[in-house]
Design an enzyme around this catalytic site. Sequence first.
Site, PDB file in Angstrom:
ATOM      1  N   ARG A 170       0.832  -1.215   0.000  1.00 22.89           N
ATOM      2  CA  ARG A 170       0.000   0.000   0.000  1.00 22.89           C
ATOM      3  C   ARG A 170       0.868   1.267   0.000  1.00 22.89           C
ATOM      4  O   ARG A 170       0.588   2.231   0.711  1.00 22.89           O
ATOM      5  CB  ARG A 170      -0.907   0.044   1.227  1.00 22.89           C
ATOM      6  CG  ARG A 170      -2.015  -0.968   1.224  1.00 22.89           C
ATOM      7  CD  ARG A 170      -2.968  -0.755   0.042  1.00 22.89           C
ATOM      8  NE  ARG A 170      -4.167  -1.529   0.239  1.00 22.89           N
ATOM      9  CZ  ARG A 170      -4.247  -2.842   0.007  1.00 22.89           C
ATOM     10  NH1 ARG A 170      -3.204  -3.499  -0.453  1.00 22.89           N
ATOM     11  NH2 ARG A 170      -5.371  -3.473   0.206  1.00 22.89           N
ATOM     12  N   SER A 244     -10.384  -0.092   3.856  1.00 30.56           N
ATOM     13  CA  SER A 244      -9.575  -0.253   5.073  1.00 30.56           C
ATOM     14  C   SER A 244      -9.100   1.116   5.532  1.00 30.56           C
ATOM     15  O   SER A 244      -8.485   1.852   4.761  1.00 30.56           O
ATOM     16  CB  SER A 244      -8.344  -1.109   4.780  1.00 30.56           C
ATOM     17  OG  SER A 244      -8.723  -2.369   4.297  1.00 30.56           O
ATOM     18  N   GLU A 340      -4.347   4.165   6.511  1.00 32.50           N
ATOM     19  CA  GLU A 340      -4.122   3.916   5.091  1.00 32.50           C
ATOM     20  C   GLU A 340      -4.716   5.068   4.280  1.00 32.50           C
ATOM     21  O   GLU A 340      -4.235   5.404   3.214  1.00 32.50           O
ATOM     22  CB  GLU A 340      -4.795   2.591   4.705  1.00 32.50           C
ATOM     23  CG  GLU A 340      -4.275   2.019   3.420  1.00 32.50           C
ATOM     24  CD  GLU A 340      -5.329   1.325   2.612  1.00 32.50           C
ATOM     25  OE1 GLU A 340      -6.028   2.014   1.850  1.00 32.50           O
ATOM     26  OE2 GLU A 340      -5.447   0.100   2.741  1.00 32.50           O
TER      27      GLU A 340
HETATM   28  N1  EPU Z   1     -10.358  -9.911  10.892  1.00 35.60           N
HETATM   29  C1  EPU Z   1     -11.012  -9.983  12.102  1.00 35.60           C
HETATM   30  N2  EPU Z   1     -12.048  -9.120  12.332  1.00 35.60           N
HETATM   31  C2  EPU Z   1     -12.459  -8.218  11.425  1.00 35.60           C
HETATM   32  C3  EPU Z   1     -11.790  -8.143  10.183  1.00 35.60           C
HETATM   33  C4  EPU Z   1     -10.750  -9.006   9.935  1.00 35.60           C
HETATM   34  O1  EPU Z   1     -10.689 -10.787  12.951  1.00 35.60           O
HETATM   35  O2  EPU Z   1     -13.403  -7.470  11.740  1.00 35.60           O
HETATM   36  C5  EPU Z   1      -9.228 -10.841  10.635  1.00 35.60           C
HETATM   37  C6  EPU Z   1      -9.651 -12.249  10.225  1.00 35.60           C
HETATM   38  O3  EPU Z   1      -8.730 -13.115  10.805  1.00 35.60           O
HETATM   39  C7  EPU Z   1      -9.457 -12.234   8.718  1.00 35.60           C
HETATM   40  C8  EPU Z   1      -8.263 -11.337   8.578  1.00 35.60           C
HETATM   41  O4  EPU Z   1      -8.450 -10.332   9.577  1.00 35.60           O
HETATM   42  O5  EPU Z   1      -9.187 -13.517   8.225  1.00 35.60           O
HETATM   43  C9  EPU Z   1      -8.111 -10.697   7.224  1.00 35.60           C
HETATM   44  O6  EPU Z   1      -9.306 -10.005   6.885  1.00 35.60           O
HETATM   45  P1  EPU Z   1      -9.666  -9.681   5.360  1.00 35.60           P
HETATM   46  O7  EPU Z   1      -9.530 -10.891   4.534  1.00 35.60           O
HETATM   47  O8  EPU Z   1     -10.958  -8.944   5.352  1.00 35.60           O
HETATM   48  O9  EPU Z   1      -8.482  -8.743   4.884  1.00 35.60           O
HETATM   49  P2  EPU Z   1      -7.787  -7.463   5.540  1.00 35.60           P
HETATM   50  O10 EPU Z   1      -6.365  -7.803   5.841  1.00 35.60           O
HETATM   51  O11 EPU Z   1      -8.603  -6.874   6.649  1.00 35.60           O
HETATM   52  C10 EPU Z   1      -6.851  -6.581   3.277  1.00 35.60           C
HETATM   53  C11 EPU Z   1      -6.838  -5.275   2.553  1.00 35.60           C
HETATM   54  C12 EPU Z   1      -8.177  -5.051   1.850  1.00 35.60           C
HETATM   55  C13 EPU Z   1      -8.408  -6.179   0.861  1.00 35.60           C
HETATM   56  C14 EPU Z   1      -8.395  -7.512   1.656  1.00 35.60           C
HETATM   57  C15 EPU Z   1      -8.525  -8.729   0.754  1.00 35.60           C
HETATM   58  C16 EPU Z   1      -5.312  -3.868   3.836  1.00 35.60           C
HETATM   59  C17 EPU Z   1      -5.171  -2.709   4.768  1.00 35.60           C
HETATM   60  N3  EPU Z   1      -6.549  -4.193   3.491  1.00 35.60           N
HETATM   61  O12 EPU Z   1      -7.816  -6.447   4.310  1.00 35.60           O
HETATM   62  O13 EPU Z   1      -8.065  -3.840   1.103  1.00 35.60           O
HETATM   63  O14 EPU Z   1      -9.635  -6.043   0.180  1.00 35.60           O
HETATM   64  O15 EPU Z   1      -7.150  -7.637   2.377  1.00 35.60           O
HETATM   65  O16 EPU Z   1      -7.336  -8.957   0.053  1.00 35.60           O
HETATM   66  O17 EPU Z   1      -4.307  -4.449   3.414  1.00 35.60           O
HETATM   67  C18 EPU Z   1      -8.425  -1.470   1.193  1.00 35.60           C
HETATM   68  O18 EPU Z   1      -7.212  -1.346   1.043  1.00 35.60           O
HETATM   69  O19 EPU Z   1      -9.191  -0.483   1.319  1.00 35.60           O
HETATM   70  C19 EPU Z   1      -8.993  -2.822   1.268  1.00 35.60           C
HETATM   71  C20 EPU Z   1     -10.299  -3.033   1.470  1.00 35.60           C
END
Ligand code: EPU
Length: 345
Positions: A170, A244, A340
Amino acid sequence: MSTTYNTLVTSDVDLQPYNTLQVAAKASHFAAIESIDQLQEILQHSQADGQPLLVLGGGSNILFADDFDGLVLHVEIMGKEILKETDDHVWLKIGAGENWHQTVRYCVEQGWGGIENLSLIPGTVGAAPIQNIGAYGVELAQVFEWLEAAHIESGEAHRFDKEDCRFGYRDSIFKNELKGQYLVTQVVLKLSKDPQLNTSYGAIQSELEKRGISEPTIRDISDIVIDIRNSKLPNPDTLGNAGSFFKNPVVKNKVFERIKAAYPGAPGYSMGDEETKIPAGWLIEEAGWKGKIVGNAGTYKQQALVIVNHGGATGKEILALANKIRTSVADTFGIELVPEVNIIG
Ligand code: EPU
């Protein structure tokens, strides 16, 4: 001031339609940029005024914590052009103002692979390289060739190859050394006619199995990503948000081990030998913030990392909530979350 400048720039403009958090804020001046010539014309005059400039794309990664006392440059440079084509690849040049998701679907229709995992990400093509957008195991850098950007002080067009952009998680040079200095006008992507699909992300794999698809096409992947995003992330048209709000923190392994000792279920992804990436959504949920509503703002009930505007939230209110979450996560885990989204004001 020339007549052209006067027709291009408007005063006292409401920015609510231009940011997906749907925050009400005013820009003292605003100009839609449809070409590099228009930009040069505007820059010549605005420099004389010495007012601050802000480049705005789809407004999907920005929080207006205050009114903007300066000139907003809204990028509306459109168009798609094939620069080069071989049996295996196509080099597509895209105007920075084009909608990102529509561009993804256009490429999927043509059978050009590489960005299907990035379906439904809000925002414009020009904003995509700034934060090296990524989702479901793919990031922009993997298909990026070069971009053209106008230097805001001189109006000159410069080319940035992939190495020049210094892409990271990012991150790019445009969020660091060159922050606020360039306006991206065109982006060139190298897409594949015989794409290697990336189905490594767990949710994609399980969806393929559920649908009984053993040989997926890029359209299958795009459709699945759209469904996953729709089920997890709020649609900014109906519930204001900027995706995010924070980056996922990368910490030393010993920090992660300490957390794991206290919370055995803590998720973490190894980043080489020494560091672990922890999902910020998990930290925020565990600190008690998931689905919480504070005034008109809150976190999304299905994804704690997304801050939402339940209607009428001010930028200051959203910023105050973000700061409370940061403090709370720091107190609970000793980890500093880094936003972010780009915070203005
Ligand atoms: N999780 C929780 N609680 C929550 C949310 C997430 O426990 O309320 C934990 C779970 O263990 C889950 C893990 O976090 O398995 C990962 O969650 P998720 O797959 O939703 O991905 P993320 O790491 O929260 C990132 C990107 C997103 C992108 C997704 C999918 C960042 C900051 N965000 O989110 O990007 O869509 O992966 O690849 O890296 C964005 O940048 O605006 C964005 C939405």
